[in-house]
Motif scaffolding. Sequence first.
Motif, PDB file in Angstrom:
ATOM      1  N   ASN A 265      52.728  38.211  38.651  1.00 45.37           N
ATOM      2  CA  ASN A 265      52.821  37.520  39.938  1.00 45.37           C
ATOM      3  C   ASN A 265      51.691  36.534  40.179  1.00 45.37           C
ATOM      4  OD1 ASN A 265      50.727  39.289  40.618  1.00 45.37           O
ATOM      5  ND2 ASN A 265      51.998  40.585  41.948  1.00 45.37           N
ATOM      6  N   GLN A 266      50.717  36.474  39.262  1.00 44.69           N
ATOM      7  CA  GLN A 266      49.681  35.437  39.316  1.00 44.69           C
ATOM      8  C   GLN A 266      49.352  35.006  37.886  1.00 44.69           C
ATOM      9  OE1 GLN A 266      48.969  34.083  42.055  1.00 44.69           O
ATOM     10  NE2 GLN A 266      49.327  35.640  43.632  1.00 44.69           N
ATOM     11  N   ASP A 267      49.100  33.729  37.730  1.00 42.96           N
ATOM     12  CA  ASP A 267      48.901  33.156  36.392  1.00 42.96           C
ATOM     13  C   ASP A 267      47.612  32.347  36.367  1.00 42.96           C
ATOM     14  OD1 ASP A 267      49.060  31.954  33.910  1.00 42.96           O
ATOM     15  OD2 ASP A 267      51.036  31.089  34.197  1.00 42.96           O
ATOM     16  N   THR A 268      46.674  32.750  35.508  1.00 42.33           N
ATOM     17  CA  THR A 268      45.410  32.024  35.396  1.00 42.33           C
ATOM     18  C   THR A 268      45.543  30.709  34.638  1.00 42.33           C
ATOM     19  OG1 THR A 268      44.864  33.112  33.312  1.00 42.33           O
ATOM     20  CG2 THR A 268      44.109  34.187  35.352  1.00 42.33           C
ATOM     21  N   THR A 290      40.390  33.742  45.211  1.00 38.93           N
ATOM     22  CA  THR A 290      41.475  33.764  46.190  1.00 38.93           C
ATOM     23  C   THR A 290      42.296  35.043  46.079  1.00 38.93           C
ATOM     24  OG1 THR A 290      41.620  31.342  46.155  1.00 38.93           O
ATOM     25  CG2 THR A 290      43.535  32.551  46.988  1.00 38.93           C
ATOM     26  N   TRP A 291      42.685  35.401  44.857  1.00 32.52           N
ATOM     27  CA  TRP A 291      43.543  36.575  44.667  1.00 32.52           C
ATOM     28  C   TRP A 291      42.811  37.880  44.985  1.00 32.52           C
ATOM     29  CZ3 TRP A 291      44.787  34.527  39.118  1.00 32.52           C
ATOM     30  CH2 TRP A 291      45.625  33.417  39.215  1.00 32.52           C
ATOM     31  N   LEU A 292      41.584  37.973  44.513  1.00 34.82           N
ATOM     32  CA  LEU A 292      40.873  39.249  44.599  1.00 34.82           C
ATOM     33  C   LEU A 292      40.314  39.534  45.984  1.00 34.82           C
ATOM     34  CD1 LEU A 292      39.034  39.088  41.158  1.00 34.82           C
ATOM     35  CD2 LEU A 292      41.073  40.430  41.731  1.00 34.82           C
ATOM     36  N   THR A 293      40.156  38.512  46.797  1.00 33.41           N
ATOM     37  CA  THR A 293      39.693  38.715  48.171  1.00 33.41           C
ATOM     38  C   THR A 293      40.839  38.627  49.172  1.00 33.41           C
ATOM     39  OG1 THR A 293      39.185  36.355  48.441  1.00 33.41           O
ATOM     40  CG2 THR A 293      37.418  37.784  47.639  1.00 33.41           C
ATOM     41  N   GLY A 294      42.055  38.433  48.658  1.00 31.43           N
ATOM     42  CA  GLY A 294      43.221  38.286  49.529  1.00 31.43           C
ATOM     43  C   GLY A 294      43.924  39.610  49.787  1.00 31.43           C
ATOM     44  N   PRO A 295      45.163  39.528  50.278  1.00 32.13           N
ATOM     45  CA  PRO A 295      45.926  40.739  50.603  1.00 32.13           C
ATOM     46  C   PRO A 295      46.123  41.627  49.376  1.00 32.13           C
ATOM     47  CG  PRO A 295      46.967  38.780  51.524  1.00 32.13           C
ATOM     48  CD  PRO A 295      45.899  38.293  50.604  1.00 32.13           C
ATOM     49  N   ILE A 301      49.469  41.640  39.268  1.00 30.16           N
ATOM     50  CA  ILE A 301      49.680  41.577  37.820  1.00 30.16           C
ATOM     51  C   ILE A 301      49.333  40.154  37.418  1.00 30.16           C
ATOM     52  CG2 ILE A 301      51.326  41.736  35.925  1.00 30.16           C
ATOM     53  CD1 ILE A 301      52.862  43.805  37.478  1.00 30.16           C
ATOM     54  N   ILE A 302      48.153  39.982  36.859  1.00 33.38           N
ATOM     55  CA  ILE A 302      47.622  38.651  36.542  1.00 33.38           C
ATOM     56  C   ILE A 302      47.816  38.387  35.053  1.00 33.38           C
ATOM     57  CG2 ILE A 302      45.584  37.173  36.562  1.00 33.38           C
ATOM     58  CD1 ILE A 302      44.462  38.898  38.815  1.00 33.38           C
ATOM     59  N   LEU A 303      48.357  37.227  34.726  1.00 32.37           N
ATOM     60  CA  LEU A 303      48.531  36.859  33.323  1.00 32.37           C
ATOM     61  C   LEU A 303      47.201  36.371  32.751  1.00 32.37           C
ATOM     62  CD1 LEU A 303      50.480  36.468  30.938  1.00 32.37           C
ATOM     63  CD2 LEU A 303      50.784  34.107  31.718  1.00 32.37           C
ATOM     64  N   LEU A 321      33.910  40.932  41.080  1.00 30.74           N
ATOM     65  CA  LEU A 321      34.713  40.681  42.275  1.00 30.74           C
ATOM     66  C   LEU A 321      35.842  41.711  42.396  1.00 30.74           C
ATOM     67  CD1 LEU A 321      34.503  38.535  44.504  1.00 30.74           C
ATOM     68  CD2 LEU A 321      36.216  37.193  43.253  1.00 30.74           C
ATOM     69  N   MET A 322      36.382  42.117  41.270  1.00 35.37           N
ATOM     70  CA  MET A 322      37.416  43.163  41.284  1.00 35.37           C
ATOM     71  C   MET A 322      36.842  44.462  41.840  1.00 35.37           C
ATOM     72  SD  MET A 322      39.067  42.466  37.493  1.00 35.37           S
ATOM     73  CE  MET A 322      39.587  40.823  37.003  1.00 35.37           C
ATOM     74  N   LYS A 323      35.646  44.806  41.390  1.00 35.67           N
ATOM     75  CA  LYS A 323      35.020  46.049  41.844  1.00 35.67           C
ATOM     76  C   LYS A 323      34.627  45.975  43.317  1.00 35.67           C
ATOM     77  CE  LYS A 323      32.105  48.354  39.467  1.00 35.67           C
ATOM     78  NZ  LYS A 323      30.890  48.767  38.709  1.00 35.67           N
ATOM     79  N   SER A 324      34.001  44.881  43.703  1.00 37.01           N
ATOM     80  CA  SER A 324      33.466  44.797  45.061  1.00 37.01           C
ATOM     81  C   SER A 324      34.559  44.744  46.117  1.00 37.01           C
ATOM     82  CB  SER A 324      32.557  43.566  45.194  1.00 37.01           C
ATOM     83  OG  SER A 324      33.293  42.371  44.993  1.00 37.01           O
ATOM     84  N   ASN A 325      35.769  44.345  45.715  1.00 36.65           N
ATOM     85  CA  ASN A 325      36.869  44.278  46.668  1.00 36.65           C
ATOM     86  C   ASN A 325      37.773  45.506  46.620  1.00 36.65           C
ATOM     87  OD1 ASN A 325      37.082  41.488  48.216  1.00 36.65           O
ATOM     88  ND2 ASN A 325      36.251  41.078  46.171  1.00 36.65           N
ATOM     89  N   GLY A 326      37.340  46.519  45.891  1.00 39.67           N
ATOM     90  CA  GLY A 326      38.002  47.812  45.963  1.00 39.67           C
ATOM     91  C   GLY A 326      39.357  47.906  45.294  1.00 39.67           C
TER      92      GLY A 326
END
Length: 380
Positions: A265-268, A290-295, A301-303, A321-326
């Motif tokens: 659902n997200q593509d780098t 944007t993705w990691l601090t968003g809803p 599922i990031i490509l 950022l993944m860790k800090s945003n839980g």
Amino acid sequence: MPSRLASILLLAGALAHTTTAHDSHVEQKRLPGTWYQPDDHPVHALFKRDGGASDGITYAPVGSPEWTAGYPPGAPDITQLPPAWLNALHAAEAAGKIPKIPVSTMVAGGEPTYDGFDPNKPEVCSATYQCRIQGDLWDGPPGTLALSFDDGPLPPSPALYDFLQSNGLHATHFFIGSNILQYPAIFSQALANGDDMAVHTWTHPYMTTKTNEELVGEFGWTMEIIHNSTGGRLPKYWRPPYGDSDMRTRAIAKEVFGLTTVIWNQDTDDWSLHEAGGTTLDKIATLMQTWLTGPKTPGLIILEHELMVDTVGAFIAAFPLMKSNGWNMVSLAQLDGGAAYQNADNSTSPVNPGQVADLSVQEPPSASGSSSAPSSKPTG
């Protein structure tokens, strides 16, 4: 402009004879020697060798000449497919389980087209056009970041595997079968780390452009090399190269090989790093922010790819950022109750002694050829 797969194969050829200190370390590891394989599993007959109550086979050491000789060096020859695979295909066709839609056509940089059929309609439902087929996996559960990487194993991969292991993480690797053949020690490192093996086809083609028999070869040989190199594990998931799937390709994956289709659902767009007009590390970092601090609904599922040093580095840079945003970071293949394989209750330990395989990794053989690269297209 060479395609992304062409770049993979050029890199593979250049490094085929290189054995790094890291590779030498991996070759000394012994992997688990047994794995559970229930006899009544629906795809059991496709990969079981003796037809008896148990497999009873000791497989050739991973990376040995005998192991290498068991697989096609390039694009699978449909005249050399195991009869059991073709019989399963023909039975599914006869039962009306494989849609009779045309093979797609595609020009470089374009989208798949179907003679007389709308790719957005339910009878085709092309994932390239963002048409979602019920049962395919696009989103994760809320709050979950499903870790997965495409195109390995390749020389940049060990740095990713080391990082995952050092942080107590596991990921799903959608492996190209011919890359496993080329880099058995790197493949075995991912397995030894307890990561999950999944299918990214044998030669990374646009799957909707292939005939039913060609699709069987792309799926089957990748399943075969993973099965025979891991003590009998049968992958549960596959991801179509370039996201190119439709009702026909996913039906063959499911009805013949029991595979569930995974998209994203997200593509780098990380594969396009260093290509003219491609993305940049700064752009990837902005997207990740944007993705990691968003809803957190749906889950992500990031490509991403283990294609080059910078694609691995982009993931590592985003990790804080993944860790800090839980985010709950989990291997994608374990979203479904931890069942990463079709024939085992979990991913990390045998359930019941079923078959014994020699999983020691021998010196990788010299480079074997792969199929010609598909035309370039700006998707994952």
